[in-house]
Design a protein around this motif. Structure first.
Motif, PDB file in Angstrom:
ATOM      1  N   LEU A   1       0.832  -1.208   0.000  1.00  0.00           N
ATOM      2  CA  LEU A   1       0.000   0.000   0.000  1.00  0.00           C
ATOM      3  C   LEU A   1       0.864   1.254   0.000  1.00  0.00           C
ATOM      4  CD1 LEU A   1      -2.880   1.330   0.399  1.00  0.00           C
ATOM      5  CD2 LEU A   1      -2.198   1.528   2.783  1.00  0.00           C
ATOM      6  N   LEU A   2       1.883   1.277   0.856  1.00  0.00           N
ATOM      7  CA  LEU A   2       2.706   2.488   0.957  1.00  0.00           C
ATOM      8  C   LEU A   2       3.416   2.779  -0.364  1.00  0.00           C
ATOM      9  CD1 LEU A   2       4.010   2.101   4.624  1.00  0.00           C
ATOM     10  CD2 LEU A   2       2.294   3.710   3.748  1.00  0.00           C
ATOM     11  N   ASP A   3       3.867   1.725  -1.055  1.00  0.00           N
ATOM     12  CA  ASP A   3       4.484   1.946  -2.376  1.00  0.00           C
ATOM     13  C   ASP A   3       3.494   2.648  -3.308  1.00  0.00           C
ATOM     14  OD1 ASP A   3       6.803   0.768  -1.586  1.00  0.00           O
ATOM     15  OD2 ASP A   3       6.435  -1.162  -2.577  1.00  0.00           O
ATOM     16  N   ARG A   4       2.271   2.167  -3.287  1.00  0.00           N
ATOM     17  CA  ARG A   4       1.244   2.784  -4.164  1.00  0.00           C
ATOM     18  C   ARG A   4       0.966   4.225  -3.756  1.00  0.00           C
ATOM     19  NH1 ARG A   4      -3.780  -0.726  -5.740  1.00  0.00           N
ATOM     20  NH2 ARG A   4      -2.863  -2.704  -6.310  1.00  0.00           N
ATOM     21  N   LEU A   5       0.843   4.463  -2.446  1.00  0.00           N
ATOM     22  CA  LEU A   5       0.512   5.813  -1.986  1.00  0.00           C
ATOM     23  C   LEU A   5       1.623   6.798  -2.328  1.00  0.00           C
ATOM     24  CD1 LEU A   5      -1.064   5.115   1.542  1.00  0.00           C
ATOM     25  CD2 LEU A   5      -2.259   5.790  -0.550  1.00  0.00           C
ATOM     26  N   VAL A   6       2.860   6.355  -2.147  1.00  0.00           N
ATOM     27  CA  VAL A   6       3.991   7.236  -2.453  1.00  0.00           C
ATOM     28  C   VAL A   6       3.964   7.607  -3.939  1.00  0.00           C
ATOM     29  CG1 VAL A   6       6.520   7.284  -2.683  1.00  0.00           C
ATOM     30  CG2 VAL A   6       5.461   6.514  -0.530  1.00  0.00           C
ATOM     31  N   ALA A   7       3.722   6.621  -4.791  1.00  0.00           N
ATOM     32  CA  ALA A   7       3.680   6.898  -6.234  1.00  0.00           C
ATOM     33  C   ALA A   7       2.554   7.877  -6.564  1.00  0.00           C
ATOM     34  CB  ALA A   7       3.497   5.594  -7.010  1.00  0.00           C
ATOM     35  N   ARG A   8       1.397   7.672  -5.947  1.00  0.00           N
ATOM     36  CA  ARG A   8       0.254   8.570  -6.208  1.00  0.00           C
ATOM     37  C   ARG A   8       0.543   9.986  -5.694  1.00  0.00           C
ATOM     38  NH1 ARG A   8      -2.984  10.012  -7.857  1.00  0.00           N
ATOM     39  NH2 ARG A   8      -5.121   9.622  -7.229  1.00  0.00           N
ATOM     40  N   ALA A   9       1.148  10.080  -4.506  1.00  0.00           N
ATOM     41  CA  ALA A   9       1.443  11.398  -3.928  1.00  0.00           C
ATOM     42  C   ALA A   9       2.435  12.148  -4.810  1.00  0.00           C
ATOM     43  CB  ALA A   9       1.994  11.240  -2.510  1.00  0.00           C
ATOM     44  N   GLN A  10       3.438  11.429  -5.300  1.00  0.00           N
ATOM     45  CA  GLN A  10       4.470  12.092  -6.109  1.00  0.00           C
ATOM     46  C   GLN A  10       3.927  12.555  -7.460  1.00  0.00           C
ATOM     47  OE1 GLN A  10       7.674   9.228  -6.001  1.00  0.00           O
ATOM     48  NE2 GLN A  10       8.379   9.963  -3.989  1.00  0.00           N
ATOM     49  N   ALA A  11       2.828  11.965  -7.878  1.00  0.00           N
ATOM     50  CA  ALA A  11       2.246  12.352  -9.172  1.00  0.00           C
ATOM     51  C   ALA A  11       1.335  13.574  -9.073  1.00  0.00           C
ATOM     52  CB  ALA A  11       1.464  11.168  -9.748  1.00  0.00           C
ATOM     53  N   LEU A  12       1.058  14.037  -7.838  1.00  0.00           N
ATOM     54  CA  LEU A  12       0.162  15.196  -7.688  1.00  0.00           C
ATOM     55  C   LEU A  12       0.962  16.475  -7.946  1.00  0.00           C
ATOM     56  CD1 LEU A  12      -1.786  14.173  -4.451  1.00  0.00           C
ATOM     57  CD2 LEU A  12      -2.661  14.161  -6.796  1.00  0.00           C
ATOM     58  N   ARG A  13       0.619  17.179  -8.996  1.00  0.00           N
ATOM     59  CA  ARG A  13       1.398  18.357  -9.386  1.00  0.00           C
ATOM     60  C   ARG A  13       0.883  19.593  -8.651  1.00  0.00           C
ATOM     61  NH1 ARG A  13       1.239  22.138 -13.475  1.00  0.00           N
ATOM     62  NH2 ARG A  13      -0.863  21.442 -13.973  1.00  0.00           N
ATOM     63  N   PRO A  14       1.735  20.243  -7.830  1.00  0.00           N
ATOM     64  CA  PRO A  14       1.280  21.471  -7.170  1.00  0.00           C
ATOM     65  C   PRO A  14       1.149  22.590  -8.197  1.00  0.00           C
ATOM     66  CG  PRO A  14       3.328  20.614  -6.171  1.00  0.00           C
ATOM     67  CD  PRO A  14       3.120  19.906  -7.467  1.00  0.00           C
ATOM     68  N   SER A  15       0.000  23.210  -8.234  1.00  0.00           N
ATOM     69  CA  SER A  15      -0.117  24.377  -9.113  1.00  0.00           C
ATOM     70  C   SER A  15      -1.347  25.193  -8.735  1.00  0.00           C
ATOM     71  CB  SER A  15      -0.136  23.948 -10.588  1.00  0.00           C
ATOM     72  OG  SER A  15      -1.397  24.105 -11.154  1.00  0.00           O
ATOM     73  N   HIS A  16      -1.400  26.400  -9.290  1.00  0.00           N
ATOM     74  CA  HIS A  16      -2.502  27.322  -9.027  1.00  0.00           C
ATOM     75  C   HIS A  16      -3.843  26.617  -9.246  1.00  0.00           C
ATOM     76  CE1 HIS A  16      -5.121  30.811  -9.213  1.00  0.00           C
ATOM     77  NE2 HIS A  16      -4.124  31.537  -8.728  1.00  0.00           N
ATOM     78  N   GLY A  17      -4.790  26.884  -8.387  1.00  0.00           N
ATOM     79  CA  GLY A  17      -6.076  26.204  -8.462  1.00  0.00           C
ATOM     80  C   GLY A  17      -6.823  26.403  -9.772  1.00  0.00           C
ATOM     81  N   LEU A  18      -6.520  27.486 -10.497  1.00  0.00           N
ATOM     82  CA  LEU A  18      -7.216  27.740 -11.763  1.00  0.00           C
ATOM     83  C   LEU A  18      -6.564  27.006 -12.930  1.00  0.00           C
ATOM     84  CD1 LEU A  18      -8.031  31.579 -11.630  1.00  0.00           C
ATOM     85  CD2 LEU A  18      -9.596  29.658 -11.238  1.00  0.00           C
ATOM     86  N   SER A  19      -5.392  26.373 -12.680  1.00  0.00           N
ATOM     87  CA  SER A  19      -4.690  25.798 -13.832  1.00  0.00           C
ATOM     88  C   SER A  19      -4.496  24.296 -13.674  1.00  0.00           C
ATOM     89  CB  SER A  19      -3.357  26.506 -14.050  1.00  0.00           C
ATOM     90  OG  SER A  19      -2.569  26.380 -12.879  1.00  0.00           O
ATOM     91  N   ASP A  20      -5.607  23.591 -13.488  1.00  0.00           N
ATOM     92  CA  ASP A  20      -5.594  22.138 -13.578  1.00  0.00           C
ATOM     93  C   ASP A  20      -4.577  21.502 -12.629  1.00  0.00           C
ATOM     94  OD1 ASP A  20      -6.604  19.841 -14.581  1.00  0.00           O
ATOM     95  OD2 ASP A  20      -5.163  19.701 -16.235  1.00  0.00           O
ATOM     96  N   ALA A  21      -4.622  21.919 -11.374  1.00  0.00           N
ATOM     97  CA  ALA A  21      -3.651  21.456 -10.391  1.00  0.00           C
ATOM     98  C   ALA A  21      -3.962  20.035  -9.937  1.00  0.00           C
ATOM     99  CB  ALA A  21      -3.694  22.383  -9.181  1.00  0.00           C
ATOM    100  N   GLY A  22      -2.898  19.300  -9.551  1.00  0.00           N
ATOM    101  CA  GLY A  22      -3.089  18.034  -8.847  1.00  0.00           C
ATOM    102  C   GLY A  22      -3.320  18.285  -7.378  1.00  0.00           C
ATOM    103  N   ILE A  23      -2.616  19.313  -6.856  1.00  0.00           N
ATOM    104  CA  ILE A  23      -2.816  19.727  -5.474  1.00  0.00           C
ATOM    105  C   ILE A  23      -2.655  21.243  -5.423  1.00  0.00           C
ATOM    106  CG2 ILE A  23      -0.384  19.305  -4.819  1.00  0.00           C
ATOM    107  CD1 ILE A  23      -1.559  18.340  -2.053  1.00  0.00           C
ATOM    108  N   GLY A  24      -3.525  21.903  -4.698  1.00  0.00           N
ATOM    109  CA  GLY A  24      -3.505  23.361  -4.617  1.00  0.00           C
ATOM    110  C   GLY A  24      -2.611  23.840  -3.483  1.00  0.00           C
ATOM    111  N   PRO A  25      -2.582  25.163  -3.275  1.00  0.00           N
ATOM    112  CA  PRO A  25      -1.708  25.748  -2.256  1.00  0.00           C
ATOM    113  C   PRO A  25      -2.292  25.644  -0.849  1.00  0.00           C
ATOM    114  CG  PRO A  25      -2.933  27.463  -3.374  1.00  0.00           C
ATOM    115  CD  PRO A  25      -3.304  26.177  -4.053  1.00  0.00           C
ATOM    116  N   ILE A  26      -1.451  26.044   0.116  1.00  0.00           N
ATOM    117  CA  ILE A  26      -1.872  26.242   1.497  1.00  0.00           C
ATOM    118  C   ILE A  26      -2.419  27.669   1.587  1.00  0.00           C
ATOM    119  CG2 ILE A  26      -1.049  26.291   3.887  1.00  0.00           C
ATOM    120  CD1 ILE A  26      -0.975  23.503   2.565  1.00  0.00           C
ATOM    121  N   ASN A  27      -3.433  27.864   2.409  1.00  0.00           N
ATOM    122  CA  ASN A  27      -4.180  29.125   2.365  1.00  0.00           C
ATOM    123  C   ASN A  27      -3.392  30.360   2.762  1.00  0.00           C
ATOM    124  OD1 ASN A  27      -6.114  31.046   4.199  1.00  0.00           O
ATOM    125  ND2 ASN A  27      -7.064  30.492   2.257  1.00  0.00           N
TER     126      ASN A  27
END
Ligand code: NAI
Ligand code: MG
Length: 497
Positions: A317-343
């Motif tokens: 499970l952890l191998d899968r979660l790490v791979a999924r987490a690393q694939a989340l691209r941080p970016s501005h919420g208006l531009s198709d982000a995988g993960i948004g910013p901290i407020n």
């Protein structure tokens, strides 16, 4: 993408802001500046830059708003039938749906959240107003059998003027889940949004009056917690407070409410467990865990921030979660982000400090564990999706809410140990379990201390399910018919016949 949404996104990206944002308090159905004339700025967390200013309120503005709400309580609003109140709420639901794109884009700019999440929030708000529109004329009292010489009946009466103190992580949806039932019950309101995210609540207040609310029924005072929020809670003209936010501020609010014996609902934090038993559907569970902790970059009171996994599947499970987490691209919420910013920078610093303390204590960081350099993501306030292994039940990573994209992992040897671990914090908001063994799932649901339990799907439910916490997560319930009764006071009447 709808034409309107595309136009708004383009405007926001080109200008860094949007035209015609409200900027005053909303009192007696009008936008007004602060008595003091002061203003403050709100920031776009995705760029780390101010994008609009608004009124900075204090006790004087609160006085005016409470006076308006008290006057409205005795006005035409009190003579509307419950069905007529429901019709106004239904009109509001339709208007919100018509303007969903604007609400969502403003919410993304102001809070940072991904546009898809903001759209989901707005859809939930449309549904919340429809739900409570339908409930307004179904708020029955009881009749109580007292024998042949008496008639006993109960009435659900509106509590009066209700105050809402709203946080910055779900600005519109938290405001709506308080406003809609309070209006359905016949209350009037003063709402104080978080100073980080004032705009969608102001837009909602204006829309509700357009939908037919009489003057002064819903008022919004914007400004800081210290200046406007504290004055609102302490005001003798308030009959009820719903507070959503941190434990520390909730305790302050509770002390202050005691002064006038003001009724109170507290929706505070959590450190909610997601239990994965060895027999679970691993694909569904992996997606469930990722959503539970990385949705809204983990800034959710009910985030599934503690993974409790049976040893037999932990490594896989952890191998899968790490791979999924690393694939989340941080970016501005208006531009198709995988993960948004901290407020806010303050919240980003708090998240980073939790992880640094764990690193210094020797916790194993499986992925993430750092602030994303601002130059790598358009100047915004981003934290890497992070997974950290806990060291024991007293580890601060197990006990303390981080309120960011940081998943704590606890590995257990069997179901009994999983249940014990799930219950071993001071919080008790939600709990999730993934397993194909429904007997165990239900045993978990009945023994875990939590206001809400999810089986094989995290964040399941919606407005119809009551929501709230136990222990340090607070008390009282939002949503569902229980949320409606929060805004009622029960009166018993007995007649001798
Ligand atoms: P906070 O609890 O101080 O702020 C929430 C709301 O309370 C805001 O509208 C704020 O203006 C208002 N407020 C602040 N002080 C007040 C006072 N003395 N009287 C009345 N209202 C007051 O939360 P903050 O500082 O923004 O975030 C700190 C931590 O709180 C986060 O790290 C997170 O752990 C937790 N939090 C939990 C939330 C939840 O949904 N349970 C939401 C936001 C924050
Ligand atoms: Mg903002």
């Amino acid at each position: 993408m709808s034409v309107e949404k595309a136009r708004l996104v383009e405007e926001a990206q080109r200008t860094g802001t949007l035209a015609n944002l409200p900027r005053g308090h909303f009192i007696s159905s009008h936008f007004v500046p602060s008595v003091s004339g002061r203003e403050m700025e709100s920031f776009d967390p995705g760029r780390g830059a101010a994008f609009a200013s608004f009124a900075a309120g204090d006790g004087e503005d609160v006085d005016r708003a409470v006076a308006a709400a008290r006057a409205a309580l005795a006005g035409p609003w009190s003579r509307l039938s419950p069905a007529a109140r429901g019709e106004i709420l239904m009109r509001a639901s339709r208007l919100i749906a018509e303007r969903a794109a604007r609400f969502a884009v403003v919410e993304t700019l102001d809070s940072g959240k991904r546009l898809a999440e903001a759209e989901g929030d707005v859809a939930g708000v449309v549904r919340a107003f429809a739900y409570y529109a339908g409930a307004a004329d179904k708020l029955h009292g009881d009749n109580v059998p007292l024998g042949s010489d008496h008639v006993g009946v109960t009435f659900e009466e509106p509590v009066g003027v209700a105050a809402q103190i709203v946080p910055w992580n779900y600005p519109l949806s938290t405001a709506a889940r308080g406003i809609a039932p309070a209006l359905a019950a016949g209350c009037t309101l003063v709402v104080k949004p978080a100073e980080q995210t004032p705009f969608t609540t102001l837009m909602l207040a204006e829309l509700l009056h357009e939908a037919g609310l009489p003057e002064g029924v819903l008022n919004v005072v914007v400004g800081t917690g210290g200046d406007a929020g504290a004055a609102l809670v302490a005001h003798p003209g308030i009959d009820h407070v719903t507070f959503t936010g941190s434990v520390a501020t909730g305790q302050r609010v509770m002390r202050s409410a005691a002064e006038h014996v003001t009724r109170l609902v507290l929706e505070l934090g959590g450190k909610s467990p997601v239990v994965l038993l060895a027999d679970c559907d691993l694909d569904a569970a992996t997606e469930g865990v990722i959503e539970a902790i990385f949705e809204n970059a983990g800034q959710i009171c009910s985030a599934g921030s503690r993974l409790i996994v049976e040893e037999a599947i932990a490594e896989q499970l952890l191998d899968r979660l790490v791979a999924r987490a690393q694939a989340l691209r941080p970016s501005h919420g208006l531009s198709d982000a995988g993960i948004g910013p901290i407020n806010s920078p303050a919240q980003l610093a708090r998240v980073a400090a939790h992880v640094e303390r764990a690193r210094a204590a020797g916790n194993r960081i499986l992925t993430g564990g750092a602030i994303v350099p601002p130059e790598a993501c358009g100047g915004g306030w981003f934290y890497q999706p992070t997974i950290v292994q806990a060291q024991g039940p007293d580890d601060p990573l197990v006990q303390e809410e981080i309120f960011g994209p940081v998943l704590t992992v606890q590995i257990v040897s069997d179901f009994e140990e999983a249940v014990a671990a799930a219950n071993a914090t001071r919080y008790a908001l939600v709990a999730g379990i993934y397993t194909r063994d429904h007997a165990r799932a239900w045993r978990f649901a009945r023994t875990v201390d939590a206001g809400q339990v999810y089986i094989n799907e995290f964040f399941a439910g919606g407005v119809a399910m009551p929501f709230g916490g136990n222990r340090k997560s607070g008390f009282g319930r939002a949503k569902g018919m229980a949320g409606l009764r929060s805004y009622c006071k029960l009166k018993s009447v007995v007649a001798r016949i």
